[in-house]
Motif scaffolding. Sequence first.
Motif, PDB file in Angstrom:
ATOM      1  N   ARG A 194       0.840  -1.204   0.000  1.00 17.78           N
ATOM      2  CA  ARG A 194       0.000   0.000   0.000  1.00 17.78           C
ATOM      3  C   ARG A 194       0.874   1.253   0.000  1.00 17.78           C
ATOM      4  O   ARG A 194       0.595   2.210  -0.724  1.00 17.78           O
ATOM      5  N   ARG A 195       1.910   1.248   0.836  1.00 20.59           N
ATOM      6  CA  ARG A 195       2.786   2.402   0.942  1.00 20.59           C
ATOM      7  C   ARG A 195       3.462   2.675  -0.413  1.00 20.59           C
ATOM      8  O   ARG A 195       3.524   3.823  -0.860  1.00 20.59           O
ATOM      9  N   VAL A 254       1.057   4.105  -3.035  1.00 22.15           N
ATOM     10  CA  VAL A 254       0.773   5.522  -2.788  1.00 22.15           C
ATOM     11  C   VAL A 254       1.902   6.373  -3.370  1.00 22.15           C
ATOM     12  O   VAL A 254       1.656   7.390  -4.032  1.00 22.15           O
ATOM     13  N   ARG A 260       1.926   6.615  -7.214  1.00 24.44           N
ATOM     14  CA  ARG A 260       0.809   7.318  -7.853  1.00 24.44           C
ATOM     15  C   ARG A 260       1.261   8.669  -8.396  1.00 24.44           C
ATOM     16  O   ARG A 260       2.046   9.359  -7.767  1.00 24.44           O
TER      17      ARG A 260
END
Length: 82
Positions: A75-76, A79, A82
């Motif tokens: 997830r990190r 992010v 992105r």
Amino acid sequence: WLDPNEVNEISMANSRQNIRKLVKDGFVIRKPTKIHSRARVNRVAAAKRKGRHTGIGKRRGTSDARLPVKVMWMRRMRVLRR
């Protein structure tokens, strides 16, 4: 429920058709199914959605089993990319 006065006739029934006839005549009556309520389960689930019953004493798995470090890392990274 089996009619106690018609024990002989009921014991003679040896086919599905005979049983259907007994049911139609009312010598054999089907009992209603027992109710297995989920009300209690739904109530606890609703509380859990609000965050109740999730303290340290309720946890059985390791923190990695409950939310893997790898997932957190993915997830990190996503992010950042992105």
